[in-house]
Write a protein that holds these residues in place. Sequence first.
Motif, PDB file in Angstrom:
ATOM      1  N   LYS A  51       0.819  -1.216   0.000  1.00 29.93           N
ATOM      2  CA  LYS A  51       0.000   0.000   0.000  1.00 29.93           C
ATOM      3  C   LYS A  51       0.856   1.270   0.000  1.00 29.93           C
ATOM      4  N   THR A  52       2.117   1.132   0.430  1.00 31.92           N
ATOM      5  CA  THR A  52       2.993   2.306   0.385  1.00 31.92           C
ATOM      6  C   THR A  52       3.509   2.568  -1.023  1.00 31.92           C
ATOM      7  N   LEU A  53       3.350   1.569  -1.924  1.00 29.89           N
ATOM      8  CA  LEU A  53       3.914   1.690  -3.273  1.00 29.89           C
ATOM      9  C   LEU A  53       2.908   2.160  -4.323  1.00 29.89           C
ATOM     10  N   VAL A  54       1.612   2.083  -4.010  1.00 30.74           N
ATOM     11  CA  VAL A  54       0.597   2.454  -5.010  1.00 30.74           C
ATOM     12  C   VAL A  54      -0.259   3.607  -4.495  1.00 30.74           C
ATOM     13  N   ASP A  55      -0.696   4.447  -5.408  1.00 31.70           N
ATOM     14  CA  ASP A  55      -1.529   5.595  -5.037  1.00 31.70           C
ATOM     15  C   ASP A  55      -2.997   5.200  -4.906  1.00 31.70           C
ATOM     16  N   ASP A  56      -3.471   4.343  -5.800  1.00 30.89           N
ATOM     17  CA  ASP A  56      -4.882   3.951  -5.808  1.00 30.89           C
ATOM     18  C   ASP A  56      -4.974   2.444  -5.568  1.00 30.89           C
ATOM     19  N   ASP A  76       3.475 -13.802  -8.273  1.00 28.20           N
ATOM     20  CA  ASP A  76       3.090 -14.607  -9.437  1.00 28.20           C
ATOM     21  C   ASP A  76       1.625 -14.437  -9.815  1.00 28.20           C
ATOM     22  N   LYS A  77       0.855 -13.704  -8.990  1.00 26.23           N
ATOM     23  CA  LYS A  77      -0.555 -13.459  -9.295  1.00 26.23           C
ATOM     24  C   LYS A  77      -0.777 -12.112  -9.981  1.00 26.23           C
ATOM     25  N   LEU A  78       0.244 -11.280 -10.009  1.00 26.51           N
ATOM     26  CA  LEU A  78       0.099  -9.951 -10.605  1.00 26.51           C
ATOM     27  C   LEU A  78      -0.021 -10.042 -12.127  1.00 26.51           C
ATOM     28  N   LYS A  79      -0.931  -9.248 -12.685  1.00 19.72           N
ATOM     29  CA  LYS A  79      -1.176  -9.252 -14.128  1.00 19.72           C
ATOM     30  C   LYS A  79      -0.501  -8.079 -14.840  1.00 19.72           C
ATOM     31  N   ASN A  80      -0.330  -6.981 -14.107  1.00 15.18           N
ATOM     32  CA  ASN A  80       0.158  -5.741 -14.717  1.00 15.18           C
ATOM     33  C   ASN A  80       1.681  -5.653 -14.615  1.00 15.18           C
ATOM     34  N   ASP A  81       2.351  -5.519 -15.754  1.00 13.52           N
ATOM     35  CA  ASP A  81       3.816  -5.498 -15.774  1.00 13.52           C
ATOM     36  C   ASP A  81       4.399  -4.354 -14.961  1.00 13.52           C
ATOM     37  N   SER A  82       3.760  -3.204 -15.028  1.00 10.04           N
ATOM     38  CA  SER A  82       4.268  -2.051 -14.266  1.00 10.04           C
ATOM     39  C   SER A  82       4.186  -2.308 -12.766  1.00 10.04           C
ATOM     40  N   ILE A  84       4.268  -5.242 -11.371  1.00 14.52           N
ATOM     41  CA  ILE A  84       5.281  -6.261 -11.055  1.00 14.52           C
ATOM     42  C   ILE A  84       6.622  -5.592 -10.782  1.00 14.52           C
ATOM     43  N   ASP A  85       7.007  -4.674 -11.641  1.00 15.19           N
ATOM     44  CA  ASP A  85       8.271  -3.951 -11.467  1.00 15.19           C
ATOM     45  C   ASP A  85       8.246  -3.129 -10.182  1.00 15.19           C
ATOM     46  N   LEU A  86       7.082  -2.534  -9.891  1.00 15.24           N
ATOM     47  CA  LEU A  86       6.940  -1.672  -8.719  1.00 15.24           C
ATOM     48  C   LEU A  86       7.063  -2.470  -7.420  1.00 15.24           C
ATOM     49  N   MET A  87       6.438  -3.641  -7.389  1.00 16.67           N
ATOM     50  CA  MET A  87       6.389  -4.449  -6.168  1.00 16.67           C
ATOM     51  C   MET A  87       7.684  -5.203  -5.892  1.00 16.67           C
ATOM     52  N   ARG A  88       8.476  -5.412  -6.912  1.00 20.17           N
ATOM     53  CA  ARG A  88       9.636  -6.283  -6.766  1.00 20.17           C
ATOM     54  C   ARG A  88      10.598  -5.817  -5.666  1.00 20.17           C
ATOM     55  N   SER A  89      10.682  -4.519  -5.454  1.00 26.74           N
ATOM     56  CA  SER A  89      11.625  -3.995  -4.447  1.00 26.74           C
ATOM     57  C   SER A  89      11.250  -4.413  -3.027  1.00 26.74           C
TER      58      SER A  89
END
Length: 240
Positions: A51-56, A76-82, A84-89
């Motif tokens: 929740k700290t990584l996304v605005d909406d 592995d459940k994420l569909k959106n490539d952006s 995925i990149d955001l959450m990886r950290s």
Amino acid sequence: MGINIGICETDAKSALCRDLRMDVIRVRVDNVSGMEGLTGYDEVVSLADAKTLVDDWDAFLKRNRISEETDAVYMDKLKNDSDIDLMRSKAKKISTGWVDMDKVCAEDREKVLSASRRENRLTGWDMLSFDEMNEMCLKCTLSWDKGRGCIGSFGPDNSLLPEIAGRRGCEIVASVPEGARTGRIYTPDDARTLQKEISILNAALPEEGKMMVRRYSGPLERMGAVADISVKEGCGFYFF
């Protein structure tokens, strides 16, 4: 609650499912210590971190088709490539505890198996569909319950049959509730005793009344079928 009867299929060489049941595909170990390199892992982001990584947050859940009730974000459940990149950290590897046995060397197999409970093992039999299982059961000579398989009903746990059996000196039938509770495995020798007890009880039931005949003839017939299989195949049986 009810009590059921089953046979130890892997003891019986004629069981069509025997090889499949003995082929352990995956196991879940209770303690991964010492087996970290064998277990699978999930990449997970905690809800607080996500929740700290996304605005909406609602839009994030919607575009990734994630339930609002989720307890964490699984990479592995994420569909959106952006995303995925955001959450990886923030993603952390968490062991699932599951081990694919085809990746385990012969020397480690016993260690892995002993670290898992029987109910946490998946075999070749578990990989079949219900239709495939039913088809195999229909063809199997050990399908003692009129072609429906090798598990059938003894009756409710408050059945009077064990009490009747106790009064007639039929110790195997009298022991059923305790055997179900303790997980006792009955032997082919027990099955030979059970065969004799079935004859005694079939003769005794009319003395107990017509109601007892109607109620317990079925369980006696099923136990007789199990006893016959146990003696013929040299396999154990149990109540659960």
